[in-house]
Structure formats: C-alpha cells, structure tokens
Design an enzyme around this catalytic site. Structure first.
Site, mmCIF file in Angstrom:
data_model
loop_
_atom_site.group_PDB
_atom_site.id
_atom_site.type_symbol
_atom_site.label_atom_id
_atom_site.label_comp_id
_atom_site.label_asym_id
_atom_site.label_seq_id
_atom_site.Cartn_x
_atom_site.Cartn_y
_atom_site.Cartn_z
ATOM 1 N N LYS A 147 0.788 -1.131 0.184
ATOM 2 C CA LYS A 147 -0.097 -0.075 0.148
ATOM 3 C C LYS A 147 0.659 1.196 0.005
ATOM 4 O O LYS A 147 0.514 2.086 -0.814
ATOM 5 C CB LYS A 147 -0.905 0.052 1.226
ATOM 6 C CG LYS A 147 -1.939 -1.075 1.314
ATOM 7 C CD LYS A 147 -3.191 -0.863 2.270
ATOM 8 C CE LYS A 147 -2.217 -1.049 3.728
ATOM 9 N NZ LYS A 147 -1.822 -2.360 4.310
ATOM 10 N N ARG A 157 11.926 -8.998 5.196
ATOM 11 C CA ARG A 157 12.061 -7.792 5.292
ATOM 12 C C ARG A 157 13.211 -7.394 6.261
ATOM 13 O O ARG A 157 13.121 -7.821 7.355
ATOM 14 C CB ARG A 157 10.983 -7.054 5.550
ATOM 15 C CG ARG A 157 11.382 -5.441 5.517
ATOM 16 C CD ARG A 157 10.062 -4.716 5.084
ATOM 17 N NE ARG A 157 8.990 -4.807 6.323
ATOM 18 C CZ ARG A 157 7.908 -4.071 6.323
ATOM 19 N NH1 ARG A 157 7.460 -3.613 5.069
ATOM 20 N NH2 ARG A 157 6.827 -4.131 7.342
ATOM 21 N N ARG A 181 12.136 -5.738 12.104
ATOM 22 C CA ARG A 181 11.229 -4.955 12.781
ATOM 23 C C ARG A 181 10.536 -5.692 13.649
ATOM 24 O O ARG A 181 10.080 -6.627 13.241
ATOM 25 C CB ARG A 181 10.211 -4.239 11.565
ATOM 26 C CG ARG A 181 9.970 -2.839 11.930
ATOM 27 C CD ARG A 181 9.228 -2.035 10.581
ATOM 28 N NE ARG A 181 7.636 -2.318 10.635
ATOM 29 C CZ ARG A 181 6.835 -2.067 9.669
ATOM 30 N NH1 ARG A 181 7.227 -1.378 9.038
ATOM 31 N NH2 ARG A 181 5.684 -2.226 10.127
ATOM 32 N N ARG A 238 -0.927 -10.011 12.299
ATOM 33 C CA ARG A 238 -1.299 -9.015 11.344
ATOM 34 C C ARG A 238 -2.225 -9.415 10.323
ATOM 35 O O ARG A 238 -3.161 -8.770 9.997
ATOM 36 C CB ARG A 238 -0.037 -8.276 10.825
ATOM 37 C CG ARG A 238 0.567 -7.399 11.978
ATOM 38 C CD ARG A 238 1.968 -7.247 11.608
ATOM 39 N NE ARG A 238 2.068 -6.229 10.426
ATOM 40 C CZ ARG A 238 3.338 -6.195 9.721
ATOM 41 N NH1 ARG A 238 4.147 -6.792 10.153
ATOM 42 N NH2 ARG A 238 3.220 -5.274 8.766
ATOM 43 N N ARG A 261 -9.407 0.554 9.165
ATOM 44 C CA ARG A 261 -8.939 -0.539 9.251
ATOM 45 C C ARG A 261 -10.140 -1.483 10.020
ATOM 46 O O ARG A 261 -9.841 -2.785 10.118
ATOM 47 C CB ARG A 261 -7.735 -0.866 10.091
ATOM 48 C CG ARG A 261 -6.574 -1.171 9.687
ATOM 49 C CD ARG A 261 -5.497 -1.127 10.552
ATOM 50 N NE ARG A 261 -4.198 -1.905 10.089
ATOM 51 C CZ ARG A 261 -3.142 -1.392 9.423
ATOM 52 N NH1 ARG A 261 -3.399 -0.087 8.722
ATOM 53 N NH2 ARG A 261 -2.003 -2.003 9.230
HETATM 54 P P1 ADP Z 1 1.049 -2.835 7.806
HETATM 55 O O1 ADP Z 1 -0.017 -2.311 6.860
HETATM 56 O O2 ADP Z 1 2.256 -3.373 6.944
HETATM 57 O O3 ADP Z 1 0.750 -3.764 8.868
HETATM 58 P P2 ADP Z 1 0.979 0.095 8.800
HETATM 59 O O4 ADP Z 1 2.361 0.565 9.027
HETATM 60 O O5 ADP Z 1 -0.024 0.155 8.257
HETATM 61 O O6 ADP Z 1 1.736 -1.517 8.515
HETATM 62 O O7 ADP Z 1 0.728 -0.320 10.463
HETATM 63 C C1 ADP Z 1 1.606 -0.760 11.390
HETATM 64 C C2 ADP Z 1 0.872 -1.052 12.818
HETATM 65 O O8 ADP Z 1 -0.087 0.374 13.246
HETATM 66 C C3 ADP Z 1 -0.700 -1.746 12.567
HETATM 67 O O9 ADP Z 1 -0.337 -3.562 12.579
HETATM 68 C C4 ADP Z 1 -1.597 -1.555 13.719
HETATM 69 O O10 ADP Z 1 -1.133 -2.092 14.917
HETATM 70 C C5 ADP Z 1 -1.068 0.194 13.754
HETATM 71 N N1 ADP Z 1 -2.245 0.556 12.722
HETATM 72 C C6 ADP Z 1 -1.930 1.430 11.636
HETATM 73 N N2 ADP Z 1 -3.311 2.085 11.314
HETATM 74 C C7 ADP Z 1 -4.156 1.625 12.157
HETATM 75 C C8 ADP Z 1 -5.331 2.086 12.239
HETATM 76 N N3 ADP Z 1 -6.090 2.370 11.184
HETATM 77 N N4 ADP Z 1 -6.336 1.515 13.373
HETATM 78 C C9 ADP Z 1 -5.419 0.870 14.107
HETATM 79 N N5 ADP Z 1 -4.358 0.505 14.253
HETATM 80 C C10 ADP Z 1 -3.507 0.885 13.303
#
Ligand code: ADP
Ligand code: ZN
Length: 210
Positions: free
Chosen positions: A13, A123, A156, A167, A88
């Site tokens: 994304k 990664r 990470r 996740r 989300r």
């Molecule tokens: P990825 O899409 O690779 O999981 P992100 O950088 O988008 O990575 O998000 C990392 C973490 O941040 C998520 O696993 C979650 O814990 C938190 N997070 C991100 N966006 C949201 C959201 N809209 N609502 C709740 N938690 C979020």
C-alpha cells in the site's frame, strides 16, 4: 480526490500510495507512519499504541482517530488525500462517514497470504538510517550491514513471524469486511498485486480511471 488504499499488511500500500500521491498531487497519509512516529517520540498516544502494534493488533480507534483528525486538519489536505492504512475496521469507516468525509474510490490491493508471509519475514531494516532490504528480493551487499551507512540490519519487531501471522489474522477478521462495505456503494476497485512493483502501479492507476 479522496482515496482509500485497502490491503493486507505487506501488500505494498505504501509503495502505491507514493506513486498516486505524485500523480494526483495530494498527500498520502499513513496511520501506521503516524503511529510509529508517535511511538518514536514517546508521546502519550505513542506509548499507549506500542503494545498493540508490537503484538500485531489494532491500536484503539479513539487514539487513531484523534491522530487522523489532527493530520487531516492540516493545510495540504484541502484538495484531497490518500488514506493508507485507514480505515482498518468498520467502526473507523463509520467514523469517517460521520465526519462528513466523502470518499471517491477505494483501491484494494489483493495478494495471497503466502506471498505476504514471504515478503514480510524477509524484510530487514537498517537500525541506523531505516533503509529497507529483503533477504531474497533486495539483499544488502554484505548481507548483515546497510549499504548506505553500514548500520546493522534488523527485523522490525512487528515483522517477526508470529506477529506477521497475527497482523494477517487481524486483517482478515477486521479490515477485509470493508471490501463489502465499500463495494455496496460502488467505490471498490480491486487490483491484483503483481511480482513487479511497476506492474501493480500501472494497474492501480488504471483502476483510478474506472
Ligand atoms: P502494515 O500495513 O504493514 O501492517 P502499517 O504501517 O500500516 O503496517 O501499520 C502498522 C501497525 O500500526 C498496525 O499493525 C497497527 O497495529 C497500527 N495501525 C496502523 N493503522 C491503524 C489503524 N487505522 N487503526 C488501528 N491500528 C492501526
Ligand atoms: Zn543504514
């Protein structure tokens, strides 16, 4: 134009968001980045978010919404934006609606779980400069040290295998139902993730025209 990018963690994304953002000249807003920044700065919200991020769950809606509202109020958002990683879950989508925000299109990047596990568990990031590598697709010359700054490459915390599976589970349970939510209003544009990033980009840009 107001866009949402949906897709599993590791679907790419962020990469696609960068391209669209240049193409349309609107900012890409990643709640993941905002949350990580808050964690790094040790703000109250950042400290609260930490355990959720590190276990692969979702940060509570109130915290994320507060951060998002603050970001959307900034001047560069007045002509639109791309939301990467938000909403989300259904509650967050409804909150957007309640804020009176009308989304134009929702791009959903489709990719299999197997491909994701392979991508994320390989990664590596430089602990000093944050550059990103992959053991198979983009290894550093040395294998263990960063090409740019010779910093040590680390995994990470939320890319550790167990967290990746969490996740993914979170994605399927909570985020994927949003496809139906936005499908109903005719806004959903699915895009199949391709081996080559550029190919996915082409499909993404095409999906925006449709
Ligand atoms: P990825 O899409 O690779 O999981 P992100 O950088 O988008 O990575 O998000 C990392 C973490 O941040 C998520 O696993 C979650 O814990 C938190 N997070 C991100 N966006 C949201 C959201 N809209 N609502 C709740 N938690 C979020
Ligand atoms: Zn480095």
């Amino acid at each position: 134009m107001k866009l949402i990018l949906l897709g599993a963690p590791g679907a790419g994304k962020g990469t696609q968001a960068e391209v669209i953002c240049k193409e349309l000249d609107i900012p890409a807003i990643s709640t993941g980045n905002i949350i990580r920044e808050a964690m790094k700065n040790g703000t109250k919200a950042g400290l609260e978010a930490k355990s959720y991020v590190e276990s692969g769950g979702l940060v509570p809606d109130e915290i994320v919404l507060e951060m998002l509202k603050e970001r959307l109020a900034q001047d560069d958002c007045k002509n639109g934006y791309i939301l990467d990683g938000f909403p989300r879950n259904l509650k967050q989508a409804e909150a957007l609606d309640r804020m009176g925000i009308v989304i134009d299109k929702v791009i959903s990047i489709e990719i299999s779980d197997d491909a994701i596990v392979e991508r994320l568990t390989g990664r590596r990031v430089c602990q000093d400069c944050g550059s990103s590598y992959h053991t198979v697709y983009k290894p550093s010359k040395d294998g263990e040290l960063c090409d740019k700054c010779t910093g040590r490459l680390i995994i990470r915390k939320d890319d550790e295998p167990e967290t990746v599976l969490n996740r993914l589970k979170t994605y399927h349970e909570l985020t994927e139902p949003l496809k139906e939510y936005y499908g109903k209003s005719g806004k959903l544009r699915p895009v199949e993730s391709q081996e080559e990033v550029l190919e996915t980009t082409k499909l993404t840009l095409k999906a925006l025209e449709a």
